[in-house]
Design a protein around this motif. Sequence first.
Motif, PDB file in Angstrom:
ATOM      1  N   ALA A   5       0.833  -1.201   0.000  1.00 38.80           N
ATOM      2  CA  ALA A   5       0.000   0.000   0.000  1.00 38.80           C
ATOM      3  C   ALA A   5       0.867   1.251   0.000  1.00 38.80           C
ATOM      4  CB  ALA A   5      -0.909   0.004   1.225  1.00 38.80           C
ATOM      5  N   SER A   6       0.345   2.289  -0.607  1.00 39.90           N
ATOM      6  CA  SER A   6       1.062   3.570  -0.640  1.00 39.90           C
ATOM      7  C   SER A   6       0.064   4.698  -0.811  1.00 39.90           C
ATOM      8  CB  SER A   6       2.078   3.582  -1.783  1.00 39.90           C
ATOM      9  OG  SER A   6       1.425   3.445  -3.032  1.00 39.90           O
ATOM     10  N   GLY A   7       0.549   5.922  -0.638  1.00 39.25           N
ATOM     11  CA  GLY A   7      -0.276   7.087  -0.901  1.00 39.25           C
ATOM     12  C   GLY A   7      -0.738   7.854   0.315  1.00 39.25           C
ATOM     13  N   GLY A   8      -0.442   7.336   1.489  1.00 43.97           N
ATOM     14  CA  GLY A   8      -0.861   8.044   2.692  1.00 43.97           C
ATOM     15  C   GLY A   8      -0.113   9.352   2.863  1.00 43.97           C
ATOM     16  N   GLY A   9      -0.616  10.189   3.758  1.00 44.40           N
ATOM     17  CA  GLY A   9       0.039  11.461   4.011  1.00 44.40           C
ATOM     18  C   GLY A   9      -0.779  12.318   4.937  1.00 44.40           C
ATOM     19  N   LYS A  10      -0.367  13.579   5.056  1.00 47.10           N
ATOM     20  CA  LYS A  10      -1.058  14.533   5.906  1.00 47.10           C
ATOM     21  C   LYS A  10      -1.767  15.559   5.031  1.00 47.10           C
ATOM     22  CE  LYS A  10       2.279  14.144   9.699  1.00 47.10           C
ATOM     23  NZ  LYS A  10       3.215  14.877  10.590  1.00 47.10           N
ATOM     24  N   LEU A  19      -5.121   6.515  -2.275  1.00 40.54           N
ATOM     25  CA  LEU A  19      -4.293   5.399  -1.840  1.00 40.54           C
ATOM     26  C   LEU A  19      -4.235   4.341  -2.944  1.00 40.54           C
ATOM     27  CD1 LEU A  19      -5.592   4.855   1.812  1.00 40.54           C
ATOM     28  CD2 LEU A  19      -3.856   6.448   0.972  1.00 40.54           C
ATOM     29  N   SER A  20      -3.119   3.646  -2.998  1.00 41.27           N
ATOM     30  CA  SER A  20      -2.942   2.556  -3.962  1.00 41.27           C
ATOM     31  C   SER A  20      -2.504   1.304  -3.235  1.00 41.27           C
ATOM     32  CB  SER A  20      -1.881   2.922  -5.003  1.00 41.27           C
ATOM     33  OG  SER A  20      -2.214   4.089  -5.709  1.00 41.27           O
ATOM     34  N   CYS A  21      -2.899   0.183  -3.767  1.00 37.83           N
ATOM     35  CA  CYS A  21      -2.461  -1.098  -3.225  1.00 37.83           C
ATOM     36  C   CYS A  21      -2.186  -2.022  -4.398  1.00 37.83           C
ATOM     37  CB  CYS A  21      -3.517  -1.692  -2.312  1.00 37.83           C
ATOM     38  SG  CYS A  21      -3.065  -3.316  -1.660  1.00 37.83           S
ATOM     39  N   VAL A  22      -0.987  -2.550  -4.441  1.00 39.65           N
ATOM     40  CA  VAL A  22      -0.593  -3.461  -5.512  1.00 39.65           C
ATOM     41  C   VAL A  22      -0.460  -4.869  -4.964  1.00 39.65           C
ATOM     42  CG1 VAL A  22       1.141  -3.991  -7.258  1.00 39.65           C
ATOM     43  CG2 VAL A  22       0.650  -1.610  -6.672  1.00 39.65           C
ATOM     44  N   TRP A  32     -10.107  -2.213   1.545  1.00 40.31           N
ATOM     45  CA  TRP A  32      -9.419  -1.321   2.475  1.00 40.31           C
ATOM     46  C   TRP A  32     -10.122  -1.389   3.830  1.00 40.31           C
ATOM     47  CZ3 TRP A  32      -4.866   0.906   1.481  1.00 40.31           C
ATOM     48  CH2 TRP A  32      -4.488   1.087   0.158  1.00 40.31           C
ATOM     49  N   PHE A  33      -9.319  -1.495   4.850  1.00 47.00           N
ATOM     50  CA  PHE A  33      -9.763  -1.341   6.223  1.00 47.00           C
ATOM     51  C   PHE A  33      -8.934  -0.199   6.807  1.00 47.00           C
ATOM     52  CE2 PHE A  33     -12.391  -5.080   7.383  1.00 47.00           C
ATOM     53  CZ  PHE A  33     -12.305  -5.779   6.195  1.00 47.00           C
ATOM     54  N   ARG A  34      -9.384   0.315   7.933  1.00 44.70           N
ATOM     55  CA  ARG A  34      -8.604   1.345   8.606  1.00 44.70           C
ATOM     56  C   ARG A  34      -8.692   1.165  10.117  1.00 44.70           C
ATOM     57  NH1 ARG A  34     -12.311   6.711   7.217  1.00 44.70           N
ATOM     58  NH2 ARG A  34     -14.090   6.177   8.566  1.00 44.70           N
ATOM     59  N   GLN A  35      -7.673   1.668  10.774  1.00 39.14           N
ATOM     60  CA  GLN A  35      -7.650   1.581  12.230  1.00 39.14           C
ATOM     61  C   GLN A  35      -7.074   2.863  12.799  1.00 39.14           C
ATOM     62  OE1 GLN A  35      -5.603  -1.845  13.858  1.00 39.14           O
ATOM     63  NE2 GLN A  35      -6.786  -1.701  15.751  1.00 39.14           N
ATOM     64  N   THR A  72      -4.921  -6.137 -10.358  1.00 35.73           N
ATOM     65  CA  THR A  72      -3.927  -6.348  -9.310  1.00 35.73           C
ATOM     66  C   THR A  72      -3.639  -5.076  -8.530  1.00 35.73           C
ATOM     67  OG1 THR A  72      -2.119  -5.952 -10.894  1.00 35.73           O
ATOM     68  CG2 THR A  72      -2.793  -8.247 -10.537  1.00 35.73           C
ATOM     69  N   THR A  73      -4.207  -3.972  -8.944  1.00 36.41           N
ATOM     70  CA  THR A  73      -4.002  -2.707  -8.234  1.00 36.41           C
ATOM     71  C   THR A  73      -5.347  -2.115  -7.857  1.00 36.41           C
ATOM     72  OG1 THR A  73      -1.958  -2.265  -9.449  1.00 36.41           O
ATOM     73  CG2 THR A  73      -2.975  -0.420  -8.304  1.00 36.41           C
ATOM     74  N   LEU A  74      -5.474  -1.766  -6.596  1.00 36.07           N
ATOM     75  CA  LEU A  74      -6.688  -1.166  -6.061  1.00 36.07           C
ATOM     76  C   LEU A  74      -6.395   0.275  -5.675  1.00 36.07           C
ATOM     77  CD1 LEU A  74      -9.614  -1.503  -4.963  1.00 36.07           C
ATOM     78  CD2 LEU A  74      -8.571  -2.122  -2.767  1.00 36.07           C
ATOM     79  N   TYR A  75      -7.285   1.157  -6.063  1.00 38.22           N
ATOM     80  CA  TYR A  75      -7.160   2.562  -5.706  1.00 38.22           C
ATOM     81  C   TYR A  75      -8.317   2.955  -4.787  1.00 38.22           C
ATOM     82  CZ  TYR A  75      -4.131   2.512  -9.796  1.00 38.22           C
ATOM     83  OH  TYR A  75      -3.142   2.210 -10.699  1.00 38.22           O
TER      84      TYR A  75
END
Length: 122
Positions: A5-10, A19-22, A32-35, A72-75
């Motif tokens: 996963a990538s793309g996080g930030g402030k 966000l991206s997930c490969v 996507w889940f979040r905590q 194969t990639t989720l946005y």
Amino acid sequence: VQLQASGGGKVQAGESLTLSCVASGRTFSMAWFRQAPGKPREFVGTIMWSGGTYYAESVKGRFTLSGDSAKTTLYLQMNNLKPEDTARYYCAADRTPRPPQYNDYAESYDYWGKGTLVTVSS
């Protein structure tokens, strides 16, 4: 299957983030889940590569899931972000078909990424 996963930030409230997930291999669905700190992991949304996307009520109308043609990639396009969206976002995937009512169960997913942090300030 490995997930990256990538793309996080402030960002500021009201702004957007994607966000991206490969995935390293083919899957039946990706999610996507979040905590947030001190809170349990919660479902955000899932895409079934055979067709269909499902969202948590808290993000409907603001978040949009999409995937690439290789499946194969989720946005996760996140618009109008709120401070309560602050959390570590985890990508998940599985290879087993399941009824839609189990989409929001973390136990439905066999593969997990390490997560990417999203911080929304007011």
